[in-house]
Design a protein around this motif. Structure first.
Motif, mmCIF file in Angstrom:
data_model
loop_
_atom_site.group_PDB
_atom_site.id
_atom_site.type_symbol
_atom_site.label_atom_id
_atom_site.label_comp_id
_atom_site.label_asym_id
_atom_site.label_seq_id
_atom_site.Cartn_x
_atom_site.Cartn_y
_atom_site.Cartn_z
ATOM 1 N N PRO A 11 -3.910 -1.044 8.864
ATOM 2 C CA PRO A 11 -2.814 -0.675 9.766
ATOM 3 C C PRO A 11 -1.624 -1.630 9.710
ATOM 4 N N VAL A 12 -1.859 -2.888 9.409
ATOM 5 C CA VAL A 12 -0.757 -3.842 9.302
ATOM 6 C C VAL A 12 0.068 -3.529 8.059
ATOM 7 N N MET A 48 5.802 -7.968 1.464
ATOM 8 C CA MET A 48 4.936 -8.953 2.118
ATOM 9 C C MET A 48 5.695 -10.256 2.357
ATOM 10 N N LYS A 49 6.512 -10.646 1.405
ATOM 11 C CA LYS A 49 7.289 -11.875 1.531
ATOM 12 C C LYS A 49 8.277 -11.776 2.695
ATOM 13 N N ALA A 105 -1.076 -15.938 4.713
ATOM 14 C CA ALA A 105 -1.614 -15.357 5.943
ATOM 15 C C ALA A 105 -1.425 -13.844 5.944
ATOM 16 N N VAL A 106 -0.255 -13.386 5.501
ATOM 17 C CA VAL A 106 -0.012 -11.940 5.409
ATOM 18 C C VAL A 106 -0.980 -11.334 4.402
ATOM 19 N N ASN A 107 -1.151 -11.988 3.278
ATOM 20 C CA ASN A 107 -2.094 -11.513 2.270
ATOM 21 C C ASN A 107 -3.514 -11.485 2.834
ATOM 22 N N GLN A 141 -8.788 -11.761 12.635
ATOM 23 C CA GLN A 141 -7.848 -11.148 13.572
ATOM 24 C C GLN A 141 -6.427 -11.574 13.219
ATOM 25 N N LEU A 142 -5.465 -10.921 13.830
ATOM 26 C CA LEU A 142 -4.074 -11.286 13.588
ATOM 27 C C LEU A 142 -3.780 -12.621 14.270
#
Length: 82
Positions: free
Chosen positions: A4-5, A16-17, A29-31, A40-41
């Motif tokens: 979902p993110v 993503m960057k 962290a995004v990866n 978790q986020l």
């Protein structure tokens, strides 16, 4: 099964960057979230997600549900020798 993110990020037209920069987070962290490695986020993402018009708590719940389904699929695959 779509993360979902990732779906929300792509809907905003962000790489993503770019997403990492807006969130004030490292690319790793995004990866980690998009691959399901983080449980978790990060709480530090709330402000950036709000600025992007995303509901952080709803996204947190959706992410944790997605990650749980992903884990179940892995375990199910082990039962069938995948």
């Amino acid at each position: 099964m779509v993360n979902p993110v990732r779906k929300a990020r792509e809907a905003k037209g962000l790489t993503m960057k770019q997403f990492a920069v807006v969130l004030g987070a490292p690319y790793s962290a995004v990866n980690g979230v998009e691959t399901g490695l983080l449980t978790q986020l990060p709480a530090t993402w709330e402000k950036g997600m709000t600025r992007l018009g995303m509901d952080y708590m709803a996204m947190q719940r959706a992410y944790m549900e997605w990650r749980s389904r992903k884990a179940e699929a892995i375990l199910e695959g082990m039962k069938h020798g995948d």
